[in-house]
Design a protein around this motif. Structure first.
Motif, PDB file in Angstrom:
ATOM      1  N   ARG A   1       1.107  -0.975   0.373  1.00  0.00           N
ATOM      2  CA  ARG A   1       0.014   0.144  -0.197  1.00  0.00           C
ATOM      3  C   ARG A   1       1.073   1.004  -0.125  1.00  0.00           C
ATOM      4  NH1 ARG A   1      -2.193  -3.469   3.718  1.00  0.00           N
ATOM      5  NH2 ARG A   1      -1.490  -2.383   5.598  1.00  0.00           N
ATOM      6  N   PHE A   2       2.174   1.066  -0.898  1.00  0.00           N
ATOM      7  CA  PHE A   2       3.317   2.414  -0.965  1.00  0.00           C
ATOM      8  C   PHE A   2       2.736   2.798  -2.126  1.00  0.00           C
ATOM      9  CE2 PHE A   2       3.794   1.893   3.868  1.00  0.00           C
ATOM     10  CZ  PHE A   2       4.666   3.491   3.696  1.00  0.00           C
ATOM     11  N   ILE A   3       2.855   4.355  -2.769  1.00  0.00           N
ATOM     12  CA  ILE A   3       3.674   4.543  -3.643  1.00  0.00           C
ATOM     13  C   ILE A   3       5.073   5.417  -3.403  1.00  0.00           C
ATOM     14  CG2 ILE A   3       2.231   4.758  -4.699  1.00  0.00           C
ATOM     15  CD1 ILE A   3       2.078   7.136  -5.413  1.00  0.00           C
ATOM     16  N   TYR A   4       6.366   5.465  -4.469  1.00  0.00           N
ATOM     17  CA  TYR A   4       7.537   6.560  -3.797  1.00  0.00           C
ATOM     18  C   TYR A   4       7.909   7.116  -5.054  1.00  0.00           C
ATOM     19  CZ  TYR A   4       8.200   3.180   0.280  1.00  0.00           C
ATOM     20  OH  TYR A   4       7.980   2.353   1.026  1.00  0.00           O
ATOM     21  N   LEU A   5       7.620   7.782  -4.933  1.00  0.00           N
ATOM     22  CA  LEU A   5       7.962   9.145  -5.926  1.00  0.00           C
ATOM     23  C   LEU A   5       9.780  10.474  -5.427  1.00  0.00           C
ATOM     24  CD1 LEU A   5       4.577  10.803  -5.644  1.00  0.00           C
ATOM     25  CD2 LEU A   5       6.086   9.860  -7.453  1.00  0.00           C
ATOM     26  N   ARG A   6      10.318  10.891  -6.414  1.00  0.00           N
ATOM     27  CA  ARG A   6      11.697  11.554  -7.045  1.00  0.00           C
ATOM     28  C   ARG A   6      11.610  12.230  -7.611  1.00  0.00           C
ATOM     29  NH1 ARG A   6      16.548   9.253  -7.083  1.00  0.00           N
ATOM     30  NH2 ARG A   6      16.393   7.687  -8.231  1.00  0.00           N
ATOM     31  N   PRO A   7      12.027  12.723  -7.345  1.00  0.00           N
ATOM     32  CA  PRO A   7      12.648  14.207  -8.397  1.00  0.00           C
ATOM     33  C   PRO A   7      13.681  13.877  -9.442  1.00  0.00           C
ATOM     34  CG  PRO A   7      12.669  15.685  -6.798  1.00  0.00           C
ATOM     35  CD  PRO A   7      12.378  13.998  -6.118  1.00  0.00           C
ATOM     36  N   ALA A   8      13.113  13.110 -10.862  1.00  0.00           N
ATOM     37  CA  ALA A   8      14.370  12.696 -11.891  1.00  0.00           C
ATOM     38  C   ALA A   8      15.344  13.395 -11.869  1.00  0.00           C
ATOM     39  CB  ALA A   8      13.344  12.473 -12.513  1.00  0.00           C
TER      40      ALA A   8
END
Length: 322
Positions: A93-100
């Protein structure tokens, strides 16, 4: 909960990043939920979903999705620049985001603004307004805030665990209700056909210490060796009323020694709610020169409602005649 990252230098300006961990409560009455999330350069932002939902499809035009093995594969036919890296973990139940990439003079932080549509099990949609924390290049040291973890939550009763607990509570209340009805029916079967009842719902209710009692019926058998009263309790207070018991006792000693028992359909009464109860007295031992036949309709009885909360005093109704 916040944490400070080491100073990071970009474009000759030092930034002290304050990582935020926060919880966002969703409205269960809405199908579409909107949340604003702030990311930062070189930092991964996690979004956790409620226990009863899994993230299904994630729609993000400016996100490059991570594949197996931790690799990102860009679509050569994709005309839009990928500004965010996306890692989906639906099983957790996770999503991870990071600036590219790091913004330069030609790529301001505003270019990173995008929306992510996340479809959840059950038909709910979460729209994430994804933003890069604003930078101020006119100072030598700037402190910015960014989300390290955003936990989306729903009220307890709307989650799977909460719904199961509510169902168990309802089942328990129904069982107690059936037991109470069955006990009352058994008493009536034993006492009939020699049972006499009078309906007294027309009487004025008794009010005491934000508790209202309404008497429904006064009943007895032909020998007057068993008497009982049914009543309704209403909580007019601002706090929950906890019922400890109820007694029905004679106001004189000529009737003999008896035992008083009680039952409620619920012992916890929220504000502006009601509970039904019954208090019964049964003769156990006849006093000398007194027996059941000596009692008549002129004998007075008292009904006492006993709350378990020490802040509320018992409700006593006297001079009841059967």
């Amino acid at each position: 909960m916040t944490a400070l990252c080491p100073l990071v230098a970009h474009a000759k300006t030092e930034y002290r990043v304050e990582q935020m961990t926060r919880e966002v409560s969703l409205d269960p009455n809405d199908q579409v939920h909107r949340v604003t999330v702030y990311g930062w350069l070189g930092m991964t932002t996690g979004i956790r979903f409620p226990d009863s939902f899994n993230a299904g499809q994630v729609l993000c035009g400016q996100c490059l999705e991570m594949r197996e093995g931790g690799k990102h594969e860009a679509d050569p036919n994709h005309a839009t620049q990928y500004n965010w890296l996306l890692d989906k973990r639906p099983e957790d139940r996770f999503i991870y985001l990071r600036p590219a990439m790091v913004p330069d003079a030609d790529t301001p932080p505003s270019a990173y603004a995008t929306n992510i549509h996340i479809l959840l099990d059950g038909g709910h949609v979460v729209v994430v307004d994804l933003r890069l924390s604003a930078r101020q290049d006119d100072t030598k040291q700037v402190q910015v805030q960014a989300d390290a973890l955003v936990t989306l939550s729903l009220p307890y009763g709307t989650t799977l665990t909460g719904r199961l607990a509510e169902e168990r509570k309802k089942m328990k209340a129904e069982i107690v209700k059936q037991i109470l009805e069955g006990s009352t029916q058994m008493m009536l079967q034993v006492m009939t056909p020699a049972t006499h009842c009078q309906d007294i719902r027309w009487r004025r209710p008794y009010r005491h210490d934000k508790t209202v009692m309404r008497l429904n019926q006064l009943c007895h058998n032909s020998a007057r060796s068993t008497l009982w009263v049914t009543f309704t309790v209403e909580n007019r207070g601002a706090t929950v009323l906890y019922l400890d018991g109820a007694t029905l006792e004679p106001q004189t000693d000529r009737g003999g020694l008896g035992e008083s028992v009680f039952a409620f359909n619920q012992k916890v009464v929220p504000p502006d709610a009601t509970a039904d109860g019954i208090a019964l007295w049964q003769l156990k031992k006849v006093q000398p020169k007194a027996d059941a036949l000596h009692r008549d309709s002129t004998d007075a009885w008292s009904l006492r409602l006993i709350p378990s909360d020490t802040n509320r005093t018992p409700v006593v109704i006297e001079h009841l005649t059967f």
